[in-house]
Write a protein that holds these residues in place. Structure first.
Motif, PDB file in Angstrom:
ATOM      1  N   GLY A 155     -11.303  -7.060  -4.928  1.00 50.76           N
ATOM      2  CA  GLY A 155     -10.166  -7.526  -4.130  1.00 50.76           C
ATOM      3  C   GLY A 155      -9.002  -6.567  -4.003  1.00 50.76           C
ATOM      4  O   GLY A 155      -7.967  -6.914  -3.427  1.00 50.76           O
ATOM      5  N   MET A 156      -9.152  -5.373  -4.532  1.00 50.52           N
ATOM      6  CA  MET A 156      -8.038  -4.427  -4.405  1.00 50.52           C
ATOM      7  C   MET A 156      -8.055  -3.737  -3.055  1.00 50.52           C
ATOM      8  O   MET A 156      -9.121  -3.510  -2.485  1.00 50.52           O
ATOM      9  CB  MET A 156      -8.119  -3.349  -5.491  1.00 50.52           C
ATOM     10  CG  MET A 156      -7.499  -3.735  -6.802  1.00 50.52           C
ATOM     11  SD  MET A 156      -7.405  -2.307  -7.906  1.00 50.52           S
ATOM     12  CE  MET A 156      -5.656  -2.292  -8.279  1.00 50.52           C
ATOM     13  N   GLN A 157      -6.872  -3.399  -2.546  1.00 50.74           N
ATOM     14  CA  GLN A 157      -6.770  -2.545  -1.362  1.00 50.74           C
ATOM     15  C   GLN A 157      -6.596  -1.120  -1.860  1.00 50.74           C
ATOM     16  O   GLN A 157      -5.650  -0.845  -2.590  1.00 50.74           O
ATOM     17  CB  GLN A 157      -5.552  -2.955  -0.542  1.00 50.74           C
ATOM     18  CG  GLN A 157      -5.885  -3.921   0.579  1.00 50.74           C
ATOM     19  CD  GLN A 157      -4.704  -4.116   1.496  1.00 50.74           C
ATOM     20  OE1 GLN A 157      -4.041  -3.146   1.881  1.00 50.74           O
ATOM     21  NE2 GLN A 157      -4.431  -5.360   1.836  1.00 50.74           N
ATOM     22  N   VAL A 158      -7.499  -0.261  -1.446  1.00 53.36           N
ATOM     23  CA  VAL A 158      -7.472   1.102  -1.978  1.00 53.36           C
ATOM     24  C   VAL A 158      -7.122   2.106  -0.879  1.00 53.36           C
ATOM     25  O   VAL A 158      -7.775   2.141   0.161  1.00 53.36           O
ATOM     26  CB  VAL A 158      -8.843   1.486  -2.583  1.00 53.36           C
ATOM     27  CG1 VAL A 158      -8.780   2.873  -3.229  1.00 53.36           C
ATOM     28  CG2 VAL A 158      -9.287   0.451  -3.619  1.00 53.36           C
ATOM     29  N   VAL A 159      -6.069   2.894  -1.125  1.00 49.85           N
ATOM     30  CA  VAL A 159      -5.746   4.006  -0.226  1.00 49.85           C
ATOM     31  C   VAL A 159      -6.361   5.263  -0.828  1.00 49.85           C
ATOM     32  O   VAL A 159      -5.939   5.719  -1.883  1.00 49.85           O
ATOM     33  CB  VAL A 159      -4.216   4.195  -0.069  1.00 49.85           C
ATOM     34  CG1 VAL A 159      -3.923   5.374   0.850  1.00 49.85           C
ATOM     35  CG2 VAL A 159      -3.569   2.924   0.453  1.00 49.85           C
ATOM     36  N   ALA A 203       0.849  -1.193   0.000  1.00 50.46           N
ATOM     37  CA  ALA A 203       0.000   0.000   0.000  1.00 50.46           C
ATOM     38  C   ALA A 203       0.886   1.245   0.000  1.00 50.46           C
ATOM     39  O   ALA A 203       1.866   1.312   0.747  1.00 50.46           O
ATOM     40  CB  ALA A 203      -0.894  -0.006   1.223  1.00 50.46           C
ATOM     41  N   ILE A 204       0.557   2.206  -0.826  1.00 49.93           N
ATOM     42  CA  ILE A 204       1.310   3.457  -0.864  1.00 49.93           C
ATOM     43  C   ILE A 204       0.488   4.553  -0.200  1.00 49.93           C
ATOM     44  O   ILE A 204      -0.570   4.943  -0.694  1.00 49.93           O
ATOM     45  CB  ILE A 204       1.646   3.855  -2.318  1.00 49.93           C
ATOM     46  CG1 ILE A 204       2.562   2.810  -2.962  1.00 49.93           C
ATOM     47  CG2 ILE A 204       2.294   5.235  -2.359  1.00 49.93           C
ATOM     48  CD1 ILE A 204       2.797   3.034  -4.452  1.00 49.93           C
ATOM     49  N   ASN A 205       0.995   5.026   0.931  1.00 50.62           N
ATOM     50  CA  ASN A 205       0.341   6.129   1.641  1.00 50.62           C
ATOM     51  C   ASN A 205       1.042   7.454   1.390  1.00 50.62           C
ATOM     52  O   ASN A 205       0.419   8.502   1.384  1.00 50.62           O
ATOM     53  CB  ASN A 205       0.310   5.851   3.147  1.00 50.62           C
ATOM     54  CG  ASN A 205      -0.603   4.673   3.464  1.00 50.62           C
ATOM     55  OD1 ASN A 205      -1.812   4.783   3.341  1.00 50.62           O
ATOM     56  ND2 ASN A 205      -0.016   3.538   3.812  1.00 50.62           N
TER      57      ASN A 205
END
Ligand code: EAX
Length: 323
Positions: free
Chosen positions: A284-288, A154-156
Motif C-alpha cells: 500500500g505504499m506510494q513509491v517515488v 509524495a516527495i519528488n
C-alpha cells in the motif's frame, strides 16, 4: 566417595582453565530482526567464530533492540556488560568523533564506492580510531543508502520535503545536512520510532530499504521516496574486555569472521533492495523511484563548507577521490 573426588577434580580443572570444553557465550545485540541484514550478518559472524575457535566461542543473539537502542549498546560494549553489537554509525560519532565524516549526505556515489572506502585504508583507519575510545571495531558491515518515508505527501524533490517533521538518528551531521532540505530534524532512538510514526509525533523518518522492510514501516507510512540522500554504514563492535583476553590467533578468527559477516550483510541489503519496491507497493505504499536528486544535492551543498571546517576539506576530497 568416588563421586566427590570426581567433582573436586572437575572443579579444579575448570578453575585452572584446563577443561578442553571451556566455552564462552558472547551476547550480540542489534536493532532489527534476526532475519534482517543485521541478523544475517550477526549469525554469519557467530558461525565463523564458532568454527574458527572449535566451539570455544559461541553467541547468544539479541535482535530487535532487546539490549537497548544503538547508543546504549555501544555504551554497554565499552563497559563490557555487552560483548558485541552490530550497529549503524547513527550514534557512533558521539563516541568516536572521527567517524562522523562518513555520515555526510551525498558523500558516496553508490555501493561500490562506499564499500571500497570502508574496506580500504580510510575505513580501516576509522576502525582503529575506535580502540582509543574503548571500542574494538572488527569490520564495517552495512545498513544501506537511506530513503525518506512520510505520512503526508509524495516527495519528488527537496521542495516537497520542506516543513516535514522528520525523525533522524542521534547524529549531528545528519541533522545539519537534512536541515538544508527544509525538514525539521527530530532526533530519536530507533526503538521509539515505530510508535512515534504511528501516533504522528513525527511525519516521517529516513532509513535504508532493509530497515523499512524488516520493521514493516508500510503499516505506518504512506509515502516512500528513493532519495538515497546518505549512505549508512554499520560496524561489528566488540568489547575490549573480550578482545584483550583473546590469543593472537583468535583475534584473527574474529576479524576474519567479521569480514565474512560484512559480505553476507551487504548481500542482504542488495537482495532486499531488488524486491522492495514491488513489495512495498503491494503493502500500500506510494513509491517515488525517480527522485530529483539534484535538488537535494544542491540544497546540501552549502553545508559542505561546515563539514569541511569540521573534518578537513582534504579528508572529504580523499573519500570522494576513491574510484
Ligand atoms: O540501525 O536508527 C536508525 O535509523 C538505524 O538506521 C536503524 O536502527 C538500524
Amino acid at each position: 566417595m568416588m563421586k566427590k573426588t570426581h567433582l573436586v577434580l572437575a572443579l579444579g580443572a575448570t578453575l585452572l582453565g584446563l577443561s578442553a570444553q571451556a566455552q564462552t557465550v558472547l551476547k550480540i545485540g542489534y536493532s532489527n530482526a534476526l532475519t534482517s541484514h543485521y541478523g544475517m550478518g550477526a549469525v554469519a559472524f557467530c558461525e565463523e567464530v564458532d568454527k574458527g575457535t572449535q566451539g570455544r566461542y559461541k553467541c547468544q543473539q539479541y535482535p530487535n533492540n532487546a539490549l537497548g537502542g544503538e547508543r546504549e549498546m555501544i555504551e554497554a560494549v565499552q563497559l563490557g556488560t555487552q560483548d558485541l553489537a552490530n550497529v549503524s554509525t547513527g550514534a557512533l560519532g558521539n563516541f568516536v568523533p572521527e567517524v562522523k565524516i562518513v555520515d555526510i549526505p551525498f558523500l558516496f556515489r553508490d555501493y561500490d564506492h562506499a564499500r571500497k572506502v570502508m574496506d580500504g585504508p580510510i575505513g580501516q583507519d576509522l576502525l582503529k580510531k575506535m580502540t582509543a575510545k574503548g571500542i574494538v571495531g572488527l569490520a564495517w558491515t552495512e545498513n544501506g543508502f537511506r530513503h525518506i518515508t512520510n505520512s503526508k505527501r509524495a516527495i519528488n524533490s527537496a521542495e516537497d520535503a520542506r516543513g516535514l517533521k522528520l525523525r533522524t538518528m542521534e547524529n549531528k551531521v545528519h541533522m545539519e545536512g537534512f536541515k538544508t532540505f527544509g525538514v525539521l530534524p527530530t532526533p530519536m532512538a530507533w526503538p521509539e520510532v515505530f510508535t512515534a510514526l504511528q501516533q504522528g509525533t513525527v511525519d516521517g523518518q529516513e532509513n535504508p530499504i532493509p530497515v523499512i522492510l524488516s520493521n514493516k514501516l508500510s503499516q505506518v507510512q504512506k509515502y516512500l521516496s528513493l532519495t538515497n540522500h546518505v549512505y549508512s554504514p554499520a560496524v561489528l563492535v566488540l568489547s575490549p574486555s573480550v578482545w584483550n583476553k583473546l590469543s593472537d590467533a583468535d583475534k584473527g578468527v574474529f576479524q576474519e569472521a567479521a569480514r565474512k559477516a560484512a559480505v553476507v550483510q551487504r548481500k542482504k541489503v542488495n537482495d532486499d533492495e531488488s524486491v522492495a519496491v514491488a513489495e512495498l507497493r503491494k503493502d500500500g505504499m506510494q513509491v517515488v523511484e525517480k527522485v530529483n536528486g539534484e535538488s537535494f544535492r544542491k540544497a546540501v551543498a552549502p553545508a559542505y563548507a561546515q563539514f569541511a571546517k569540521e573534518f578537513g576539506a582534504d579528508k572529504i576530497a580523499a573519500i570522494q577521490a576513491v574510484k
